[in-house]
Design an enzyme around this catalytic site. Structure first.
Site, short mmCIF file in Angstrom:
data_model
loop_
_atom_site.label_atom_id
_atom_site.label_comp_id
_atom_site.label_asym_id
_atom_site.label_seq_id
_atom_site.Cartn_x
_atom_site.Cartn_y
_atom_site.Cartn_z
N GLU A 1 -4.34 -1.30 -8.43
CA GLU A 1 -3.41 -0.25 -8.88
C GLU A 1 -2.16 -0.96 -9.40
OE1 GLU A 1 -2.88 2.15 -5.27
OE2 GLU A 1 -3.24 3.95 -6.43
N SER B 1 0.81 -1.21 0.00
CA SER B 1 0.00 0.00 0.00
C SER B 1 0.85 1.26 0.00
CB SER B 1 -0.97 0.01 1.18
OG SER B 1 -0.48 -0.69 2.26
N ASN C 1 -3.74 5.70 -1.68
CA ASN C 1 -3.46 6.07 -0.29
C ASN C 1 -2.94 7.50 -0.13
OD1 ASN C 1 -4.42 3.92 1.18
ND2 ASN C 1 -2.65 2.67 0.62
N HIS D 1 -1.39 -3.51 -6.45
CA HIS D 1 -2.02 -3.15 -5.18
C HIS D 1 -3.52 -3.44 -5.25
CE1 HIS D 1 -3.17 0.26 -2.17
NE2 HIS D 1 -3.12 -0.92 -1.58
N1 CAA Z 1 -16.19 -12.16 0.00
C1 CAA Z 1 -17.28 -12.20 -0.77
N2 CAA Z 1 -18.28 -11.29 -0.70
C2 CAA Z 1 -18.16 -10.32 0.23
C3 CAA Z 1 -17.05 -10.23 1.09
C4 CAA Z 1 -16.02 -11.19 0.93
N3 CAA Z 1 -14.91 -11.18 1.67
N4 CAA Z 1 -17.21 -9.16 1.87
C5 CAA Z 1 -18.37 -8.59 1.54
N5 CAA Z 1 -18.95 -9.28 0.54
C6 CAA Z 1 -20.17 -8.94 -0.17
C7 CAA Z 1 -21.44 -9.30 0.47
O1 CAA Z 1 -21.86 -10.57 0.11
C8 CAA Z 1 -22.41 -8.22 -0.06
O2 CAA Z 1 -22.82 -8.39 -1.38
P1 CAA Z 1 -24.17 -7.66 -1.96
O3 CAA Z 1 -24.01 -6.20 -1.75
O4 CAA Z 1 -24.15 -8.06 -3.41
O5 CAA Z 1 -25.26 -8.26 -1.17
C9 CAA Z 1 -21.56 -7.04 -0.09
O6 CAA Z 1 -20.21 -7.52 -0.23
C10 CAA Z 1 -21.76 -6.27 1.12
O7 CAA Z 1 -21.45 -7.04 2.28
P2 CAA Z 1 -22.12 -6.87 3.69
O8 CAA Z 1 -23.61 -6.72 3.58
O9 CAA Z 1 -21.60 -7.91 4.59
O10 CAA Z 1 -21.53 -5.55 4.27
P3 CAA Z 1 -21.56 -4.11 3.67
O11 CAA Z 1 -22.77 -3.82 2.89
O12 CAA Z 1 -21.19 -3.23 4.79
O13 CAA Z 1 -20.31 -4.13 2.63
C11 CAA Z 1 -18.08 -3.78 2.16
C12 CAA Z 1 -19.07 -4.49 3.03
C13 CAA Z 1 -18.05 -4.42 0.76
C14 CAA Z 1 -16.72 -4.00 2.81
C15 CAA Z 1 -18.46 -2.26 2.02
O14 CAA Z 1 -18.74 -1.72 3.27
C16 CAA Z 1 -17.39 -1.44 1.36
O15 CAA Z 1 -17.28 -1.42 0.15
N6 CAA Z 1 -16.58 -0.73 2.18
C17 CAA Z 1 -15.45 0.05 1.71
C18 CAA Z 1 -14.30 -0.89 1.46
C19 CAA Z 1 -13.07 -0.18 1.00
O16 CAA Z 1 -13.02 1.03 0.82
N7 CAA Z 1 -12.02 -0.97 0.79
C20 CAA Z 1 -10.74 -0.44 0.42
C21 CAA Z 1 -9.93 -0.18 1.64
S1 CAA Z 1 -8.40 0.54 1.26
C22 CAA Z 1 -7.42 -0.79 0.89
O17 CAA Z 1 -7.78 -1.92 0.95
C23 CAA Z 1 -6.05 -0.48 0.40
C24 CAA Z 1 -5.06 0.05 1.32
O18 CAA Z 1 -3.90 0.11 0.89
C25 CAA Z 1 -5.31 0.53 2.68
#
Ligand code: CAA
Length: 279
Positions: free
Chosen positions: A148, A115, A186, A136
């Site tokens: 990325e 990251s 990031n 990434h």
């Molecule tokens: N595997 C499969 N499916 C998954 C899953 C996984 N590990 N996690 C979540 N899902 C699916 C669920 O089945 C659900 O699908 P539908 O919308 O089609 O029903 C959907 O994702 C949503 O899941 P939940 O209902 O359990 O929970 P939610 O609605 O709160 O969503 C989330 C969870 C997808 C994480 C959503 O909150 C989200 O997009 N959050 C932001 C995530 C983000 O920004 N990630 C990037 C972080 S930065 C990074 O990673 C890089 C870095 O360098 C720091």
């Protein structure tokens, strides 16, 4: 194609899963056997979620059947693509990339999931800088479309083309970034998280209201403090430190509250305690 993913933590297991879903034979490698068994059950759980929504093209069993688990880095030797996804610590990545270089097929492409660590810096530890680049991914990997792609000064253009094709083929939608600290994601996300923490620290609003502002006002799926908990407060702290050190710009300075939480072991979701509690 035979693909190895080195490091079976949150990111590595997700990366292995998406390659297997796309029909590749995957070797998921971790020196810690407990991490491997938790990766195995986590991948099954994730595939079941996708299956319930009819998102899998084939049975869970056939996808799982393409993933092998190993604790030996020598097992990468037949892979054409190797993704390193070990801890975000330069010494650990250095050691791992040196061992990967020793065992990898000389034609294999080596990607690093980082990251914030410089791709040029990491390329020094790889035998064959032209075949090395940053890939990434975003958490949760099976859900997030973005990857990325970051090149070093020495990455071969053909390697970039191949990786772009492979990423599209496994269902990702890539963006390209130069090797500047934090890349695109990031560099922009972490100052947002930092400002949210300072807003909280100064008592301007509650954590819940800061997050609600972004969920309801900007349609973000998670507010910045929830997202910080989700990413890991230690990861946010480490990334901010790298950005602050490398740009020398106070807009990246890690907030004191964040440092205190991390040193107290409040790491967000993974420790059940961060800006919120998860029990
Ligand atoms: N595997 C499969 N499916 C998954 C899953 C996984 N590990 N996690 C979540 N899902 C699916 C669920 O089945 C659900 O699908 P539908 O919308 O089609 O029903 C959907 O994702 C949503 O899941 P939940 O209902 O359990 O929970 P939610 O609605 O709160 O969503 C989330 C969870 C997808 C994480 C959503 O909150 C989200 O997009 N959050 C932001 C995530 C983000 O920004 N990630 C990037 C972080 S930065 C990074 O990673 C890089 C870095 O360098 C720091």
């Amino acid at each position: 194609m035979n693909v190895s993913v080195v490091g079976a933590g949150t990111m590595g297991r997700g990366i292995g899963q998406v390659f297997a879903q796309a029909g590749h034979d995957v070797i998921l490698i971790d020196i810690n056997r407990n991490v491997l068994s938790s990766a195995e059950s986590n991948i099954k759980e994730s595939l079941s979620r996708l299956n319930r929504k009819g998102l899998l093209k084939e049975s869970i069993e056939s996808i799982i059947g393409r993933i092998k688990y190993s604790s030996s880095l020598e097992d990468i030797k037949n892979s054409k693509i190797i993704i390193e996804a070990v801890f975000e610590k330069i010494e650990i990545k250095k050691e791992t990339l040196e061992i990967i270089s020793k065992h990898a097929d000389p034609q294999a492409i080596i990607g690093t999931n980082t990251s914030s660590i410089s791709i040029n810096t990491l390329s020094q530890y790889v035998n064959g800088k032209e075949r090395f680049l940053g890939t990434h991914f975003f958490n949760p990997v099976p859900v997030m479309k973005l990857v990325e792609i970051i090149t070093s000064e020495r990455t071969d253009g053909k390697v970039v083309e191949t990786i772009e094709k492979v990423m599209i083929e496994i269902g990702k939608d890539p963006v390209f970034s130069k090797d500047f600290p934090g890349f695109v994601s990031n560099r922009i996300l972490m100052p947002l998280i930092r400002e949210a923490i300072l807003t909280f620290e100064q008592g301007v609003a509650s954590a819940a209201d800061i997050d609600k502002t972004f969920r309801l006002g900007m349609n973000h799926p998670m507010g910045p403090l929830e997202l910080a908990d989700f990413v890991g407060l230690d990861v946010c702290y480490d990334v901010l430190e790298v950005l602050y050190r490398d740009y020398g710009d106070p807009r990246f300075k890690p907030p004191i509250t964040l440092k205190n939480m991390v040193t107290a072991g409040k790491l967000g979701r993974k420790s059940s305690e961060g800006f919120y509690t998860y029990r």
